[in-house]
Every structure is written in C-alpha cells, then in structure tokens.
Design an enzyme around this catalytic site. Structure first.
Site, short mmCIF file in Angstrom:
data_model
loop_
_atom_site.label_atom_id
_atom_site.label_comp_id
_atom_site.label_asym_id
_atom_site.label_seq_id
_atom_site.Cartn_x
_atom_site.Cartn_y
_atom_site.Cartn_z
N ASP A 73 35.67 24.17 29.65
CA ASP A 73 36.15 23.81 31.10
C ASP A 73 35.57 22.33 31.35
O ASP A 73 34.51 21.86 31.06
CB ASP A 73 35.19 24.59 32.16
CG ASP A 73 35.73 24.50 33.68
OD1 ASP A 73 35.45 23.48 34.13
OD2 ASP A 73 36.44 25.60 34.17
N ASN A 75 39.08 34.67 39.31
CA ASN A 75 39.39 34.64 40.61
C ASN A 75 40.62 34.87 40.80
O ASN A 75 41.67 34.56 39.81
CB ASN A 75 38.85 33.16 40.95
CG ASN A 75 37.39 33.00 40.82
OD1 ASN A 75 36.52 33.61 40.85
ND2 ASN A 75 37.08 31.43 40.20
N GLY A 126 39.07 32.35 45.39
CA GLY A 126 38.55 31.06 44.53
C GLY A 126 39.35 30.67 43.60
O GLY A 126 39.12 29.69 42.99
N GLN A 127 40.60 31.03 43.60
CA GLN A 127 41.32 30.72 42.60
C GLN A 127 42.05 29.21 42.90
O GLN A 127 42.77 29.31 43.90
CB GLN A 127 42.74 31.59 42.30
CG GLN A 127 43.35 31.27 41.15
CD GLN A 127 44.48 32.46 40.72
OE1 GLN A 127 44.77 33.07 41.20
NE2 GLN A 127 44.99 32.19 39.75
N HIS A 158 43.36 33.03 34.63
CA HIS A 158 42.69 32.43 33.61
C HIS A 158 41.05 33.28 33.87
O HIS A 158 40.82 33.72 34.94
CB HIS A 158 42.07 30.97 33.53
CG HIS A 158 41.89 30.50 35.13
ND1 HIS A 158 42.59 30.54 36.14
CD2 HIS A 158 40.74 30.11 35.62
CE1 HIS A 158 42.08 29.93 37.27
NE2 HIS A 158 40.92 29.66 36.81
N LEU A 159 40.27 33.46 32.87
CA LEU A 159 39.09 34.02 32.65
C LEU A 159 38.09 32.92 32.46
O LEU A 159 38.21 32.21 31.71
CB LEU A 159 38.81 35.27 31.67
CG LEU A 159 39.87 36.11 31.71
CD1 LEU A 159 39.41 37.03 30.49
CD2 LEU A 159 39.72 37.18 32.92
N HIS A 160 36.94 33.02 33.37
CA HIS A 160 35.93 32.08 33.10
C HIS A 160 34.71 32.87 32.51
O HIS A 160 34.45 33.76 32.62
CB HIS A 160 35.15 31.60 34.44
CG HIS A 160 36.01 30.86 35.38
ND1 HIS A 160 36.05 29.41 35.44
CD2 HIS A 160 37.02 31.44 36.22
CE1 HIS A 160 36.81 28.99 36.45
NE2 HIS A 160 37.45 30.06 36.90
#
Length: 113
Positions: free
Chosen positions: A31, A86, A92-93, A99-101
């Site tokens: 990120d 999210n 909160g996207q 996507h995965l954090h």
C-alpha cells in the site's frame, strides 16, 4: 479491465506498484499509504467493483489464499494480522475494485472504526 480503475492499471502494468506475490486470480502489492508496519493489498486480476458484486468462489478463495501467503512471507502469521475488505462508500471503500487489506506488525485495536 477498466482503464479508469487504478487497480486495473496496476494489474495491467501501466501504473507501477511494489508487487510481492501473485497467483492466477490475484496480485498483492504494498500500500502506498500504509496504516500499519506491514500493509499490503490483495486484488483480483479481473475487475470486480466490490465484495458485494463478487460471484466467483474460486476467485474469492484465491484472494484469501494469497492474503494468507503474503502474511506468512511478511512474518505476520505467528503474532497475527488483520484482513479487511471495505465494501461500498459507507464501508470505507475508496477504490471501487475489490481489494483486501492485509495489516500487521503491531497490535490491532477493536472496534476498528
């Protein structure tokens, strides 16, 4: 692939990213604005706007397997890590590509937000 989607452009190689792993369905990269000592994103190669629109079980499984793989490679598996998806504006996207954090390297707080 959507030309306007930043994550599609990363998958397509037109925007640079620090790639750390990939499989047939997904890629993982660091990120740009990390929220933890280790903060990686795992995204499907195919454009899917959010988890709410995901329909392919193999693709979702590949995302989670890659998230676990990068957590192990980052040394997070022993102490723990968080995987967050999210979904939608209220969730909160901010980038509308699933996507995965993968967050770790410190203790996570609860509730998250």
């Amino acid at each position: 692939m959507s030309d306007a989607c930043i994550f599609c452009r990363i998958v397509g190689g037109t925007i640079p990213a620090t790639l750390v792993a990939s499989n047939d369905h997904a890629v993982a990269f660091r990120d740009l604005h990390p929220q933890a000592p280790s903060h990686l994103l795992v995204i499907p190669r195919r454009h899917v706007a959010s988890l709410a629109e995901a329909t392919d079980a193999a693709e979702l499984g590949a995302l989670l397997l890659l998230a676990a793989e990068v957590a192990r490679s980052e040394g997070l598996a022993e102490t723990g890590y968080r995987v967050v998806a999210n979904t939608g504006n209220d969730g909160g996207q901010t980038v509308h590509h699933l996507h995965l954090h993968v967050l770790g390297g410190r203790a996570m707080q609860w509730p998250p937000g």
